[in-house]
Design a protein around this motif. Structure first.
Motif, PDB file in Angstrom:
ATOM      1  N   ASP A   2      39.053  39.453  40.748  1.00 36.47           N
ATOM      2  CA  ASP A   2      37.931  40.275  40.699  1.00 36.47           C
ATOM      3  C   ASP A   2      37.787  40.868  39.162  1.00 36.47           C
ATOM      4  O   ASP A   2      36.654  40.838  38.635  1.00 36.47           O
ATOM      5  N   PRO A   3      38.598  41.290  38.603  1.00 33.53           N
ATOM      6  CA  PRO A   3      38.879  41.732  37.050  1.00 33.53           C
ATOM      7  C   PRO A   3      38.336  40.697  36.039  1.00 33.53           C
ATOM      8  O   PRO A   3      37.762  41.115  35.035  1.00 33.53           O
ATOM      9  N   VAL A   4      38.882  39.586  36.485  1.00 31.48           N
ATOM     10  CA  VAL A   4      38.350  38.559  35.303  1.00 31.48           C
ATOM     11  C   VAL A   4      37.950  37.204  35.751  1.00 31.48           C
ATOM     12  O   VAL A   4      36.853  36.910  35.133  1.00 31.48           O
ATOM     13  N   TYR A   5      38.404  36.347  36.780  1.00 30.30           N
ATOM     14  CA  TYR A   5      37.757  35.352  36.964  1.00 30.30           C
ATOM     15  C   TYR A   5      36.451  35.239  37.527  1.00 30.30           C
ATOM     16  O   TYR A   5      35.618  34.243  37.357  1.00 30.30           O
ATOM     17  N   VAL A   6      35.953  36.441  38.381  1.00 30.31           N
ATOM     18  CA  VAL A   6      34.648  36.429  38.963  1.00 30.31           C
ATOM     19  C   VAL A   6      33.507  36.201  38.031  1.00 30.31           C
ATOM     20  O   VAL A   6      32.758  35.516  37.818  1.00 30.31           O
ATOM     21  N   LYS A  38      33.152  32.528  35.773  1.00 31.39           N
ATOM     22  CA  LYS A  38      31.815  32.381  36.880  1.00 31.39           C
ATOM     23  C   LYS A  38      32.394  31.831  38.040  1.00 31.39           C
ATOM     24  O   LYS A  38      31.849  30.897  38.957  1.00 31.39           O
ATOM     25  N   CYS A  39      33.550  32.158  38.463  1.00 31.01           N
ATOM     26  CA  CYS A  39      34.135  32.058  40.028  1.00 31.01           C
ATOM     27  C   CYS A  39      33.427  33.368  41.005  1.00 31.01           C
ATOM     28  O   CYS A  39      34.065  34.223  41.386  1.00 31.01           O
ATOM     29  N   ASN A  40      31.968  33.124  41.011  1.00 27.80           N
ATOM     30  CA  ASN A  40      31.315  34.608  41.439  1.00 27.80           C
ATOM     31  C   ASN A  40      30.412  34.200  42.927  1.00 27.80           C
ATOM     32  O   ASN A  40      29.724  34.914  43.223  1.00 27.80           O
ATOM     33  N   ILE A  41      31.050  33.106  43.300  1.00 27.19           N
ATOM     34  CA  ILE A  41      30.505  32.967  44.764  1.00 27.19           C
ATOM     35  C   ILE A  41      30.712  34.104  45.604  1.00 27.19           C
ATOM     36  O   ILE A  41      29.940  34.680  46.464  1.00 27.19           O
ATOM     37  N   LYS A  42      32.076  34.676  45.679  1.00 27.49           N
ATOM     38  CA  LYS A  42      32.392  35.799  46.453  1.00 27.49           C
ATOM     39  C   LYS A  42      33.444  36.628  45.680  1.00 27.49           C
ATOM     40  O   LYS A  42      33.690  36.133  44.774  1.00 27.49           O
ATOM     41  N   MET A  43      33.780  37.875  46.111  1.00 27.67           N
ATOM     42  CA  MET A  43      34.713  38.617  45.412  1.00 27.67           C
ATOM     43  C   MET A  43      35.827  39.034  46.466  1.00 27.67           C
ATOM     44  O   MET A  43      35.750  38.989  47.710  1.00 27.67           O
ATOM     45  N   ILE A  44      37.019  38.889  45.926  1.00 29.92           N
ATOM     46  CA  ILE A  44      38.295  39.385  46.953  1.00 29.92           C
ATOM     47  C   ILE A  44      37.972  40.526  47.609  1.00 29.92           C
ATOM     48  O   ILE A  44      38.305  40.593  48.607  1.00 29.92           O
ATOM     49  N   GLU A  78      45.529  45.742  31.141  1.00 23.21           N
ATOM     50  CA  GLU A  78      44.924  45.840  29.797  1.00 23.21           C
ATOM     51  C   GLU A  78      44.958  44.316  29.060  1.00 23.21           C
ATOM     52  O   GLU A  78      44.157  43.816  28.681  1.00 23.21           O
ATOM     53  N   HIS A  79      46.288  43.764  29.122  1.00 21.88           N
ATOM     54  CA  HIS A  79      46.475  42.392  28.627  1.00 21.88           C
ATOM     55  C   HIS A  79      45.780  41.596  29.262  1.00 21.88           C
ATOM     56  O   HIS A  79      45.207  40.496  28.502  1.00 21.88           O
ATOM     57  N   ILE A  80      45.734  41.485  30.637  1.00 24.26           N
ATOM     58  CA  ILE A  80      45.134  40.733  31.337  1.00 24.26           C
ATOM     59  C   ILE A  80      43.597  40.488  30.754  1.00 24.26           C
ATOM     60  O   ILE A  80      42.986  39.414  30.401  1.00 24.26           O
ATOM     61  N   LYS A  81      42.710  41.654  30.919  1.00 26.67           N
ATOM     62  CA  LYS A  81      41.365  41.827  30.465  1.00 26.67           C
ATOM     63  C   LYS A  81      41.115  41.209  29.157  1.00 26.67           C
ATOM     64  O   LYS A  81      40.246  40.572  29.067  1.00 26.67           O
ATOM     65  N   LYS A  82      41.780  41.764  28.227  1.00 25.04           N
ATOM     66  CA  LYS A  82      41.593  41.633  27.132  1.00 25.04           C
ATOM     67  C   LYS A  82      42.078  40.106  26.520  1.00 25.04           C
ATOM     68  O   LYS A  82      41.225  39.422  25.771  1.00 25.04           O
ATOM     69  N   HIS A  83      42.971  39.663  27.142  1.00 22.74           N
ATOM     70  CA  HIS A  83      43.370  38.369  26.762  1.00 22.74           C
ATOM     71  C   HIS A  83      42.296  37.419  27.074  1.00 22.74           C
ATOM     72  O   HIS A  83      41.840  36.416  26.131  1.00 22.74           O
ATOM     73  N   GLY A 109      33.964  46.853  34.282  1.00 20.94           N
ATOM     74  CA  GLY A 109      34.414  46.711  35.613  1.00 20.94           C
ATOM     75  C   GLY A 109      35.024  45.297  36.061  1.00 20.94           C
ATOM     76  O   GLY A 109      35.345  44.624  35.216  1.00 20.94           O
ATOM     77  N   PRO A 110      35.579  45.114  37.385  1.00 22.30           N
ATOM     78  CA  PRO A 110      35.176  46.193  38.219  1.00 22.30           C
ATOM     79  C   PRO A 110      36.007  47.535  38.076  1.00 22.30           C
ATOM     80  O   PRO A 110      37.159  47.493  37.627  1.00 22.30           O
ATOM     81  N   VAL A 111      35.694  48.551  38.558  1.00 18.63           N
ATOM     82  CA  VAL A 111      36.384  49.850  38.515  1.00 18.63           C
ATOM     83  C   VAL A 111      36.652  50.105  40.010  1.00 18.63           C
ATOM     84  O   VAL A 111      35.843  50.575  40.817  1.00 18.63           O
ATOM     85  N   PRO A 112      38.004  50.505  40.365  1.00 17.82           N
ATOM     86  CA  PRO A 112      39.153  50.304  39.442  1.00 17.82           C
ATOM     87  C   PRO A 112      39.675  48.727  39.448  1.00 17.82           C
ATOM     88  O   PRO A 112      39.001  47.887  40.439  1.00 17.82           O
ATOM     89  N   ASP A 113      40.585  48.262  38.787  1.00 18.40           N
ATOM     90  CA  ASP A 113      41.009  46.929  38.750  1.00 18.40           C
ATOM     91  C   ASP A 113      41.356  46.421  40.031  1.00 18.40           C
ATOM     92  O   ASP A 113      41.230  45.646  40.440  1.00 18.40           O
ATOM     93  N   ILE A 114      42.250  47.346  40.649  1.00 17.20           N
ATOM     94  CA  ILE A 114      42.496  47.259  42.068  1.00 17.20           C
ATOM     95  C   ILE A 114      42.389  48.541  42.836  1.00 17.20           C
ATOM     96  O   ILE A 114      42.629  49.466  42.346  1.00 17.20           O
ATOM     97  N   LEU A 115      41.794  48.086  44.032  1.00 17.24           N
ATOM     98  CA  LEU A 115      41.373  49.488  44.781  1.00 17.24           C
ATOM     99  C   LEU A 115      42.870  50.028  45.602  1.00 17.24           C
ATOM    100  O   LEU A 115      43.619  49.431  46.033  1.00 17.24           O
ATOM    101  N   PRO A 116      42.765  51.254  45.803  1.00 14.88           N
ATOM    102  CA  PRO A 116      43.790  51.824  46.605  1.00 14.88           C
ATOM    103  C   PRO A 116      43.882  51.340  48.040  1.00 14.88           C
ATOM    104  O   PRO A 116      43.057  50.946  48.371  1.00 14.88           O
ATOM    105  N   LYS A 117      45.240  51.547  48.639  1.00 11.07           N
ATOM    106  CA  LYS A 117      45.399  50.946  50.100  1.00 11.07           C
ATOM    107  C   LYS A 117      44.422  51.440  50.965  1.00 11.07           C
ATOM    108  O   LYS A 117      44.243  50.598  51.836  1.00 11.07           O
TER     109      LYS A 117
END
Length: 320
Positions: free
Chosen positions: A246-250, A254-260, A288-293, A310-318
């Motif tokens: 969700d933070p990068v590949y979508v 362009k992996c935007n058919i669906k989101m996790i 930070e490293h993932i998205k900037k890279h 976005g997306p905000v947040p990078d990972i949702l709480p449980k």
């Protein structure tokens, strides 16, 4: 690597991305007279927090309690035409810094120190032998299997015999690794680095068909993991791709058919469990490293190097 070949030119002439095979394939082994026996403090990992392949090795290093046995250097998140580089102290890149071990400025220097005629890509992870000053292995799938077993004589009792290539599940793990690697782990790259519409569409459709298959696999599982109640290599190898999805590949690939988080509730729950409940997964994930890279290194995809908020947040709480 030839100076005529741009390291950031990923796709072949037909528009398809094809990953290069790793070049260094030696093994750490506890067998008598092994060239690379397990020793505390002898081995070192060069990694990037941005790279999903390197992240596998960091996860297993922590799961196996090897932090004080195998040291680590983290490269700068930016990947330029000369490959990965090490951050300077005054750059103040969180969780990255100079290579205090060899003094190298670029990872390529370490490759060339072993083989001055090296012509491949300068990839992470790199498993380095401090004693012989050489690269043992740069294939993540092989490195993690060494870490499962070969240091059991050195780790604390709670980590001994903790093998994520579970013998009773070996065949299932291998089969799952094969199709997940081809269609998901590498599938996001084959979608994102495609340079023709046909190559992109072919690979992105296969990617989401495979994610549908993972969702169904987890629905049918009798535990929280892909193969039931036991955490295995299959989970470890899939996680680095899913946490980046969700933070990068979508958007970036362009992996935007669906989101996790919105479209794959069971995969999402699986990912949240690993991240929030097992420290080795959260501790080795650096958004930070993932998205900037991705967004600042791949200028053929994102010429202005603007990193989306976005997306905000990078990972949702449980709880969400």
């Amino acid at each position: 690597m030839s100076t005529e070949t741009k390291i950031t030119a990923w796709a072949s002439k037909d528009g398809e991305f094809r990953r290069q095979a790793s070049s260094f394939r030696d093994q750490i082994s506890s067998a008598p007279d092994a060239q690379f026996p397990p020793e505390e403090g002898r081995y070192h990992l060069y990694v990037s927090y941005a790279c999903p392949w390197a992240t596998r090795t960091l996860i297993v290093r922590q799961l196996k309690g090897l932090q004080d046995i195998i040291s680590v250097s983290v490269v700068h998140w930016h990947l330029g035409e000369k490959g990965w580089r090490f951050a300077e102290v005054d750059e103040k890149i969180p969780d990255a810094g100079p290579d205090d071990l060899t003094g190298a400025k670029f990872l390529r220097e370490i490759y060339f120190s072993v083989n001055p005629e090296y012509t491949g890509r300068f990839t992470v992870p790199v498993l380095w032998d401090k004693k012989l000053k050489t690269i043992v292995n740069n294939e993540s799938s092989e490195i993690i299997r060494m870490l499962y077993t070969e240091f059991d004589g050195l780790v604390a009792n709670e980590y001994k015999n903790l093998n994520f290539y579970v013998p009773g599940y070996a065949k299932q793990i291998d089969e799952m690794n094969d199709w997940i690697y081809d269609t998901i782990n590498n599938g996001v790259y084959k979608s994102g680095f495609a340079t023709t519409q046909e190559a992109y569409e072919r690979n992105v459709v296969r990617l989401f068909e495979a994610l549908d298959r993972v969702e169904d696999t987890l629905k049918r599982s009798d535990g929280p993991y892909l193969l039931g109640k036991t955490l295995t290599e299959a989970d470890i190898r899939l996680f680095p791709t899913i946490i980046r999805f969700d933070p990068v590949y979508v958007q970036h690939f362009k992996c935007n058919i669906k989101m996790i988080r919105h479209d794959y509730p069971v995969i999402h729950k699986w990912m949240q469990h690993l991240y929030w409940d097992i420290p080795a997964f959260k501790d080795t994930c650096n958004f930070e490293h993932i998205k900037k890279h991705y967004t600042k290194s791949h200028t053929q995809i994102n010429p202005l190097s603007i990193t989306p908020v976005g997306p905000v947040p990078d990972i949702l709480p449980k709880s969400e």
